[in-house]
Design a protein around this motif. Structure first.
Motif: not given
Length: 177
Positions: A84-94, A123-124, A128-130, A134-137
């Motif tokens: 989830h963290d990796a997907i959030w970091r690779e999301r489009p920023h625009f 995955v949200n 604005g923040k990663p 424990t969010d997945t649980r």
């Protein structure tokens, strides 16, 4: 589906995703199109981020890209947290509206409830923040049939491959040309 990715990507020089699988689920709400990425924890997080980036890079060129779902299956809850963290970091920023939607689950959930169970966690990408570790649980999961459909299906359920006599209702009678 994969041939379409490669052809379109080559034509426009876009990154081309190479999913492990994919399909279309015919739900009462319409056709739910998805790609499948199956992670057996043999790839590094960097390699997973590359795969995610190829999906993001490809689908950001399409309107209504959020209706294209990428289902990622991982072996453990901890790996799902990191994903989830990796997907959030690779999301489009625009704009997160210009990206496919990512859904994750673990292999034990898949075995216990099956792919149609309420096992898929979105995955949200718009926050604005990663995500916290424990969010997945803590979050509510969705069944596959509740994902957003791309369009209403014009076909009949009786015409699906695997149903008795499906080839009789196909143009060409199921012939191979």
């Amino acid at each position: 589906m994969r041939a379409h990715y490669r052809q379109k990507a080559r034509e426009y020089k876009w990154p081309a995703p190479a999913p492990d699988g994919g399909g279309v689920y015919l739900a009462s709400s319409g056709e739910i199109q998805f790609d499948v990425e199956w992670d057996r924890a043999t790839e590094s997080t960097a390699r997973l981020r590359q795969k995610i980036a190829s999906h993001v890079g490809y689908w950001e060129h399409f309107r209504n890209a959020t209706l294209q779902h990428v289902l990622v299956i991982v072996p453990t809850d901890e790996r799902e947290d990191r994903l989830h963290d990796a997907i959030w970091r690779e999301r489009p920023h625009f704009s997160s509206d210009e990206c496919c939607s990512f859904w994750t689950t673990s292999t034990h959930r898949l075995r216990q409830w099956g792919p149609l169970g309420a096992i898929w966690l979105g995955v949200n990408l718009s926050t604005g923040k990663p995500p916290r570790a424990t969010d997945t649980r803590l979050r509510l999961r969705s069944p596959l049939g509740r994902l957003a459909p791309i369009r209403r299906s014009d076909g009949l359920g009786t015409d699906l491959i695997g149903k008795p006599g499906w080839w009789l209702r196909r143009p060409g009678g199921g012939q191979v040309t």
